[in-house]
Design a protein around this motif. Structure first.
Motif, mmCIF file in Angstrom:
data_model
loop_
_atom_site.group_PDB
_atom_site.id
_atom_site.type_symbol
_atom_site.label_atom_id
_atom_site.label_comp_id
_atom_site.label_asym_id
_atom_site.label_seq_id
_atom_site.Cartn_x
_atom_site.Cartn_y
_atom_site.Cartn_z
ATOM 1 N N THR A 24 0.916 -1.168 0.001
ATOM 2 C CA THR A 24 -0.142 0.100 0.089
ATOM 3 C C THR A 24 0.804 1.181 -0.015
ATOM 4 N N ARG A 25 0.203 2.416 -0.125
ATOM 5 C CA ARG A 25 1.202 3.538 -0.063
ATOM 6 C C ARG A 25 1.572 3.905 1.189
ATOM 7 N N ASN A 26 0.876 3.602 2.340
ATOM 8 C CA ASN A 26 1.518 3.638 3.764
ATOM 9 C C ASN A 26 2.355 2.336 3.997
ATOM 10 N N ALA A 27 2.474 1.386 3.467
ATOM 11 C CA ALA A 27 3.150 0.415 3.699
ATOM 12 C C ALA A 27 3.727 -0.242 2.426
ATOM 13 N N PRO A 28 4.604 0.306 1.698
ATOM 14 C CA PRO A 28 5.144 -0.093 0.259
ATOM 15 C C PRO A 28 5.802 -1.590 0.488
ATOM 16 N N LEU A 29 6.006 -2.257 -0.559
ATOM 17 C CA LEU A 29 6.745 -3.859 -0.278
ATOM 18 C C LEU A 29 8.064 -3.191 -0.772
ATOM 19 N N ASP A 30 8.883 -3.573 0.093
ATOM 20 C CA ASP A 30 10.333 -3.405 -0.257
ATOM 21 C C ASP A 30 11.075 -4.570 -0.837
ATOM 22 N N ILE A 31 11.114 -4.484 -2.178
ATOM 23 C CA ILE A 31 11.737 -5.380 -3.061
ATOM 24 C C ILE A 31 13.250 -5.002 -3.281
ATOM 25 N N ARG A 32 14.241 -5.922 -2.945
ATOM 26 C CA ARG A 32 15.656 -5.579 -3.083
ATOM 27 C C ARG A 32 16.081 -6.508 -4.143
ATOM 28 N N ILE A 33 16.815 -5.913 -5.130
ATOM 29 C CA ILE A 33 17.560 -6.616 -6.137
ATOM 30 C C ILE A 33 19.188 -6.257 -6.348
ATOM 31 N N SER A 34 19.722 -7.254 -6.219
ATOM 32 C CA SER A 34 21.248 -7.155 -5.780
ATOM 33 C C SER A 34 21.923 -8.092 -6.990
ATOM 34 N N ALA A 35 23.149 -8.189 -7.266
ATOM 35 C CA ALA A 35 23.695 -8.876 -8.463
ATOM 36 C C ALA A 35 25.179 -9.217 -7.650
ATOM 37 N N ASP A 36 25.619 -10.347 -7.935
ATOM 38 C CA ASP A 36 27.069 -10.981 -7.652
ATOM 39 C C ASP A 36 27.421 -11.793 -8.643
ATOM 40 N N GLU A 37 28.590 -12.602 -8.633
ATOM 41 C CA GLU A 37 29.013 -13.438 -9.667
ATOM 42 C C GLU A 37 28.250 -14.638 -9.856
ATOM 43 N N SER A 38 27.100 -14.814 -8.916
ATOM 44 C CA SER A 38 26.437 -16.067 -9.181
ATOM 45 C C SER A 38 24.990 -15.791 -9.730
ATOM 46 N N GLY A 39 24.905 -14.491 -9.643
ATOM 47 C CA GLY A 39 23.599 -14.324 -10.594
ATOM 48 C C GLY A 39 23.016 -12.847 -9.763
ATOM 49 N N ILE A 40 21.539 -12.806 -10.092
ATOM 50 C CA ILE A 40 20.781 -11.654 -9.510
ATOM 51 C C ILE A 40 19.767 -12.302 -8.473
ATOM 52 N N THR A 41 19.778 -11.674 -7.192
ATOM 53 C CA THR A 41 18.709 -12.088 -6.200
ATOM 54 C C THR A 41 17.876 -10.929 -6.031
ATOM 55 N N ILE A 42 16.625 -11.467 -6.029
ATOM 56 C CA ILE A 42 15.739 -10.636 -5.448
ATOM 57 C C ILE A 42 14.880 -11.009 -4.272
ATOM 58 N N THR A 43 14.685 -10.055 -3.222
ATOM 59 C CA THR A 43 14.339 -10.522 -1.875
ATOM 60 C C THR A 43 13.173 -9.609 -1.603
ATOM 61 N N ASN A 44 12.000 -10.038 -0.879
ATOM 62 C CA ASN A 44 10.908 -9.200 -0.473
ATOM 63 C C ASN A 44 10.686 -9.826 0.838
ATOM 64 N N PRO A 45 9.947 -8.827 1.746
ATOM 65 C CA PRO A 45 9.433 -9.707 2.777
ATOM 66 C C PRO A 45 7.922 -10.317 2.492
ATOM 67 N N VAL A 46 7.579 -11.021 3.331
ATOM 68 C CA VAL A 46 6.344 -11.931 2.955
ATOM 69 C C VAL A 46 5.167 -11.195 3.748
ATOM 70 N N ARG A 47 4.398 -10.757 2.898
ATOM 71 C CA ARG A 47 3.077 -10.246 3.553
ATOM 72 C C ARG A 47 1.957 -10.648 2.645
ATOM 73 N N PRO A 48 1.638 -12.022 2.654
ATOM 74 C CA PRO A 48 0.512 -12.593 1.807
ATOM 75 C C PRO A 48 -0.599 -11.877 1.704
ATOM 76 N N VAL A 49 -1.054 -11.661 0.252
ATOM 77 C CA VAL A 49 -2.523 -11.221 0.054
ATOM 78 C C VAL A 49 -3.381 -12.605 0.256
#
Length: 95
Positions: A24-49
């Motif tokens: 939501t606007r007041n509680a946005p989902l924090d999606i983190r994207i990082s890269a290293d030699e093994s690949g791209i990692t996508i991380t987000n908190p679990v807040r299930p719909v």
């Protein structure tokens, strides 16, 4: 880094994070994207719909596509608090 992923694979994971988690606007989902030699990692908190069920088809499809491309294994980690996916880089092309 001059490496490649399967086209649209990163977008698929970001879309899935937004589809399956409350944001939501007041509680946005924090999606983190990082890269290293093994690949791209996508991380987000679990807040299930609660109204969306997961069939796992998206993750299965990505794993199959990376396997067929010879890129290696898509690594998925799902805890009560954090969902993480690492996409491996595609094999480097011969010059």
């Amino acid at each position: 880094m001059d490496r490649e992923l399967i086209p649209m694979s990163l977008l698929t994971l970001v879309e899935n994070a937004l589809k399956h988690n409350v944001a939501t606007r007041n509680a946005p989902l924090d999606i983190r994207i990082s890269a290293d030699e093994s690949g791209i990692t996508i991380t987000n908190p679990v807040r299930p719909v609660l109204s969306v069920e997961s069939s796992g088809i998206g993750r299965s499809n990505l794993s199959s596509r990376f396997g067929l491309a010879g890129a290696g294994t898509v690594v998925v980690s799902n805890t009560d608090d954090v969902f993480t996916v690492t996409l491996p880089w595609l094999p480097e092309r011969a010059a």
